[in-house]
Scaffold this active site. Structure first.
Site, PDB file in Angstrom:
ATOM      1  N   LYS A 190      -6.894  -1.140  -3.292  1.00  0.00           N
ATOM      2  CA  LYS A 190      -6.306  -2.135  -4.065  1.00  0.00           C
ATOM      3  C   LYS A 190      -7.419  -3.157  -4.638  1.00  0.00           C
ATOM      4  O   LYS A 190      -8.126  -3.824  -3.731  1.00  0.00           O
ATOM      5  CB  LYS A 190      -5.101  -2.978  -3.597  1.00  0.00           C
ATOM      6  N   GLY A 244       4.351  -8.445  -7.618  1.00  0.00           N
ATOM      7  CA  GLY A 244       3.810  -9.730  -6.884  1.00  0.00           C
ATOM      8  C   GLY A 244       4.742 -10.639  -6.777  1.00  0.00           C
ATOM      9  O   GLY A 244       5.759 -10.824  -6.108  1.00  0.00           O
ATOM     10  N   ARG A 245       4.418 -11.732  -7.782  1.00  0.00           N
ATOM     11  CA  ARG A 245       5.071 -13.056  -7.805  1.00  0.00           C
ATOM     12  C   ARG A 245       6.669 -12.718  -8.092  1.00  0.00           C
ATOM     13  O   ARG A 245       7.476 -13.771  -7.763  1.00  0.00           O
ATOM     14  CB  ARG A 245       4.609 -13.842  -8.787  1.00  0.00           C
ATOM     15  N   HIS A 266      -5.953  -9.324  -8.158  1.00  0.00           N
ATOM     16  CA  HIS A 266      -5.290 -10.237  -7.252  1.00  0.00           C
ATOM     17  C   HIS A 266      -4.467 -11.162  -7.728  1.00  0.00           C
ATOM     18  O   HIS A 266      -4.231 -12.286  -7.159  1.00  0.00           O
ATOM     19  CB  HIS A 266      -6.472 -10.872  -6.307  1.00  0.00           C
ATOM     20  N   SER A 269       1.374  -7.854   4.087  1.00  0.00           N
ATOM     21  CA  SER A 269      -0.045  -8.375   4.122  1.00  0.00           C
ATOM     22  C   SER A 269      -0.406  -8.727   5.217  1.00  0.00           C
ATOM     23  O   SER A 269       0.307  -8.982   6.358  1.00  0.00           O
ATOM     24  CB  SER A 269      -0.064  -9.623   3.232  1.00  0.00           C
ATOM     25  N   ARG A 288       6.286  -8.824 -15.122  1.00  0.00           N
ATOM     26  CA  ARG A 288       7.736  -9.831 -15.182  1.00  0.00           C
ATOM     27  C   ARG A 288       9.079  -9.316 -15.590  1.00  0.00           C
ATOM     28  O   ARG A 288       9.754  -9.858 -15.776  1.00  0.00           O
ATOM     29  CB  ARG A 288       7.365 -11.292 -15.868  1.00  0.00           C
ATOM     30  N   THR A 335      -7.676  -4.040   0.632  1.00  0.00           N
ATOM     31  CA  THR A 335      -7.840  -4.736  -0.588  1.00  0.00           C
ATOM     32  C   THR A 335      -9.150  -4.903  -0.711  1.00  0.00           C
ATOM     33  O   THR A 335     -10.030  -5.403   0.266  1.00  0.00           O
ATOM     34  CB  THR A 335      -7.130  -6.047  -0.353  1.00  0.00           C
ATOM     35  N   TYR A 347      -6.888  -6.286   5.070  1.00  0.00           N
ATOM     36  CA  TYR A 347      -7.930  -7.380   4.726  1.00  0.00           C
ATOM     37  C   TYR A 347      -9.184  -6.858   5.713  1.00  0.00           C
ATOM     38  O   TYR A 347      -8.843  -6.406   6.863  1.00  0.00           O
ATOM     39  CB  TYR A 347      -7.815  -8.760   4.878  1.00  0.00           C
ATOM     40  N   ARG A 391      -6.316 -14.633  -8.634  1.00  0.00           N
ATOM     41  CA  ARG A 391      -6.461 -15.469  -7.643  1.00  0.00           C
ATOM     42  C   ARG A 391      -7.711 -15.481  -6.940  1.00  0.00           C
ATOM     43  O   ARG A 391      -8.246 -16.178  -6.156  1.00  0.00           O
ATOM     44  CB  ARG A 391      -5.426 -15.334  -6.361  1.00  0.00           C
ATOM     45  N   ARG A 427      -9.326 -21.758  -5.206  1.00  0.00           N
ATOM     46  CA  ARG A 427      -8.083 -22.114  -5.717  1.00  0.00           C
ATOM     47  C   ARG A 427      -7.852 -23.785  -5.744  1.00  0.00           C
ATOM     48  O   ARG A 427      -7.776 -24.256  -4.659  1.00  0.00           O
ATOM     49  CB  ARG A 427      -7.113 -21.494  -4.861  1.00  0.00           C
ATOM     50  N   ASP A 466      -1.126  -3.934 -11.087  1.00  0.00           N
ATOM     51  CA  ASP A 466      -0.409  -4.980 -10.871  1.00  0.00           C
ATOM     52  C   ASP A 466      -1.000  -6.245 -11.530  1.00  0.00           C
ATOM     53  O   ASP A 466      -2.179  -6.228 -12.247  1.00  0.00           O
ATOM     54  CB  ASP A 466      -0.151  -5.335  -9.306  1.00  0.00           C
TER      55      ASP A 466
HETATM   56  C1  LIG Z   1       0.989 -15.972  -2.963  1.00  0.00           C
HETATM   57  C2  LIG Z   1       0.465 -14.758  -3.097  1.00  0.00           C
HETATM   58  C3  LIG Z   1      -0.559 -14.281  -1.972  1.00  0.00           C
HETATM   59  C4  LIG Z   1      -0.886 -13.120  -1.821  1.00  0.00           C
HETATM   60  N1  LIG Z   1      -1.527 -12.422  -0.881  1.00  0.00           N
HETATM   61  C5  LIG Z   1      -2.085 -11.098  -0.974  1.00  0.00           C
HETATM   62  C6  LIG Z   1      -2.553 -10.400   0.075  1.00  0.00           C
HETATM   63  O1  LIG Z   1      -2.253 -10.989   1.553  1.00  0.00           O
HETATM   64  N2  LIG Z   1      -3.110  -9.402   0.331  1.00  0.00           N
HETATM   65  C7  LIG Z   1      -3.517  -8.753  -1.177  1.00  0.00           C
HETATM   66  O2  LIG Z   1      -3.840  -7.568  -1.068  1.00  0.00           O
HETATM   67  N3  LIG Z   1      -3.085  -9.386  -2.215  1.00  0.00           N
HETATM   68  C8  LIG Z   1      -2.208 -10.723  -2.141  1.00  0.00           C
HETATM   69  N4  LIG Z   1      -1.691 -11.079  -3.491  1.00  0.00           N
HETATM   70  C9  LIG Z   1      -2.042 -10.478  -4.400  1.00  0.00           C
HETATM   71  C10 LIG Z   1      -0.818  -9.494  -4.896  1.00  0.00           C
HETATM   72  O3  LIG Z   1      -1.060  -8.486  -4.160  1.00  0.00           O
HETATM   73  C11 LIG Z   1      -0.854  -8.972  -6.305  1.00  0.00           C
HETATM   74  O4  LIG Z   1      -1.994  -8.501  -6.253  1.00  0.00           O
HETATM   75  C12 LIG Z   1      -0.432  -9.923  -7.343  1.00  0.00           C
HETATM   76  O5  LIG Z   1       0.369 -11.002  -6.789  1.00  0.00           O
HETATM   77  C13 LIG Z   1      -0.138  -9.389  -8.461  1.00  0.00           C
HETATM   78  O6  LIG Z   1       0.041 -10.470  -9.429  1.00  0.00           O
HETATM   79  P1  LIG Z   1       1.536 -11.007  -9.995  1.00  0.00           P
HETATM   80  O7  LIG Z   1       1.759 -11.943  -8.898  1.00  0.00           O
HETATM   81  O8  LIG Z   1       1.136 -11.749 -11.474  1.00  0.00           O
HETATM   82  O9  LIG Z   1       2.457  -9.950 -10.398  1.00  0.00           O
HETATM   83  C14 LIG Z   1      -1.145 -12.441  -3.183  1.00  0.00           C
HETATM   84  C15 LIG Z   1      -0.684 -12.882  -4.422  1.00  0.00           C
HETATM   85  C16 LIG Z   1       0.199 -14.150  -4.078  1.00  0.00           C
HETATM   86  C17 LIG Z   1       0.735 -14.630  -5.413  1.00  0.00           C
END
Ligand SMILES: Cc1cc2nc3c(=O)[nH]c(=O)nc-3n(C[C@H](O)[C@H](O)[C@H](O)COP(=O)(O)O)c2cc1C
Length: 384
Positions: free
Chosen positions: A258, A336-337, A282, A113, A317, A162, A136, A285, A171, A313
């Site tokens: 994305k 992701g998570r 995202h 990221s 899980r 993104t 970004y 988020r 948030r 995405d």
């Molecule tokens: C803590 C956190 C930080 C994230 N930071 C970014 C980021 O810097 N750039 C980005 O494109 N997506 C970011 N995302 C989104 C993830 O790339 C991804 O789309 C998302 O986590 C997928 O959902 P999931 O965590 O439920 O699998 C972030 C997600 C989380 C949970």
């Protein structure tokens, strides 16, 4: 207990999530786990995967299963890549590298990221493999160009843009928990941090992390003086199709976009010649109220019309989720998570454990579905 013993006690991604939750101060865990506003989209992403049911095929010889596949134009051990996630080392020192190394060992791409807490160069040195850099769209265009150039010099295979963050999502957990980066210490969050002494001591020992690749940008929260949302302050909400076209013209390696949710956008991106599209909101988020990604996926797949691979995405899980995504038209998924819970629960061992769990579940579910290869996963597996 050693971290590797701890990791072995997790049998599911949810076990790793609960271990991470037990280790982290509430403000830190909720920053990673939470979403925007009422978290409707966050919950919907998970629910949409769970709504899908499969129709397994009987009496196929599944004594050997092959998960290797073509993934965004190159061979991959599994149809998955690590999603970009910022700020990870606030959960545990070394988390970015732990996940990047686990991905390289397994043979899947890793995305760093823009807001990572590890430099572009350190990831390339620690985990040479298929690396993608997520950009970004910074308002500071010189800085953005310099970051992309650093990724090029370090041999990153792909650039991921993104597009679902023209401004930061709201948030609310972060506001309630008094969380901003750098920290502004308040009685509430000091008590919270103090309640997890192992985490606090580790923060003191390693130093509070910074967003290493953008640390010289205007600080969201200069000197930790204010409590503010730190999401998206340096980004350019004017970024549009023409600007993306220029990025395509200037980057000859893989360009992945994305945050796409609509078929007509996918159609236009396919015409532009991008190398992959990621259906993403995202992880819930950003726009709360956005559709679940698995509900948006079929429309995007139709728009892309097989001209460009579509990934998805949000809420992956379980290994079986990968089958559901591919059966619904995706080439694969981003994680992701799931891996960040692993790294925060148990460091290197936890990141590896998260990917092992997903791989093991995927293989087992393929066998139970009666398919032997990724190519055999088709829409006929979906129960309508
Ligand atoms: C803590 C956190 C930080 C994230 N930071 C970014 C980021 O810097 N750039 C980005 O494109 N997506 C970011 N995302 C989104 C993830 O790339 C991804 O789309 C998302 O986590 C997928 O959902 P999931 O965590 O439920 O699998 C972030 C997600 C989380 C949970």
């Amino acid at each position: 207990m050693s971290l590797s013993k701890k990791a072995q006690r997790a049998y599911s991604i949810d076990d790793l999530r609960l271990m991470a939750k037990a280790r982290l101060p509430r403000a830190i865990f909720e920053f990673f786990d939470g979403g925007a506003e009422e978290e409707l989209t966050l919950r919907e992403n998970l629910a949409a995967f769970k709504r899908i049911r499969l129709l397994p095929k009987a009496l196929n010889d599944v004594s050997s299963v092959d998960t290797s596949c073509s993934f965004v134009g190159n061979p991959s051990a599994l149809p998955m890549a690590i999603a970009p996630t910022g700020a990870l080392n606030f959960g545990r020192h070394g988390s970015d590298i732990a996940i990047a190394k686990a991905a390289a060992a397994l043979g899947i791409p890793y995305t760093l990221s823009t807001s990572a807490t590890t430099t572009i160069e350190d990831i390339a040195n620690a985990a040479p493999g298929r690396l993608w850099f997520q950009a970004y769209i910074l308002a500071n265009k010189e800085k953005l160009a310099a970051l992309i150039e650093r990724a090029r010099v370090c041999d990153y295979e792909g650039l991921m843009i993104t597009v679902d963050l023209p401004v930061g999502g709201k948030r609310e957990r972060d506001f309630r928990n008094h969380l901003s980066f750098p920290f502004k210490y308040t009685p509430k969050n000091v008590l919270d941090f103090a309640s997890k002494p192992f985490w606090s001591i580790s923060m003191l020992a390693h130093g509070v992390p910074v967003m290493e690749n953008i640390k010289e940008l205007k600080r969201d929260n200069p000197g930790g003086k204010k409590l503010v949302s730190t999401v998206g302050k340096n980004y350019d909400p004017a970024f549009d199709w023409d600007a993306l076209q220029k990025m395509r013209d200037n980057w000859s390696r893989k360009l992945i976009v994305k945050g796409v949710m609509r078929g007509e956008d996918a159609e236009r991106l396919a015409r532009m010649g991008v190398d992959a599209i990621v259906v993403s909101n995202h992880g819930g988020r950003q726009l709360d109220g956005a559709a679940a990604t698995m509900d948006a996926l079929p429309g995007v797949v139709a728009g892309a019309a097989a001209r460009v691979p579509v990934l998805v995405d949000g809420g992956v899980r379980r290994g079986v989720d990968v089958i559901k995504a591919i059966a619904s038209g995706a080439q694969g998924v981003l994680i992701g998570r799931a891996t960040l819970f692993g790294a925060h629960a148990a460091g290197d061992a936890g990141a590896t454990r998260a990917l092992d769990i997903l791989k093991d579940e995927l293989i087992r579910s393929m066998q139970l579905c009666g398919v032997r290869s990724i190519a055999e996963i088709g829409a006929d597996l979906l129960f309508k």
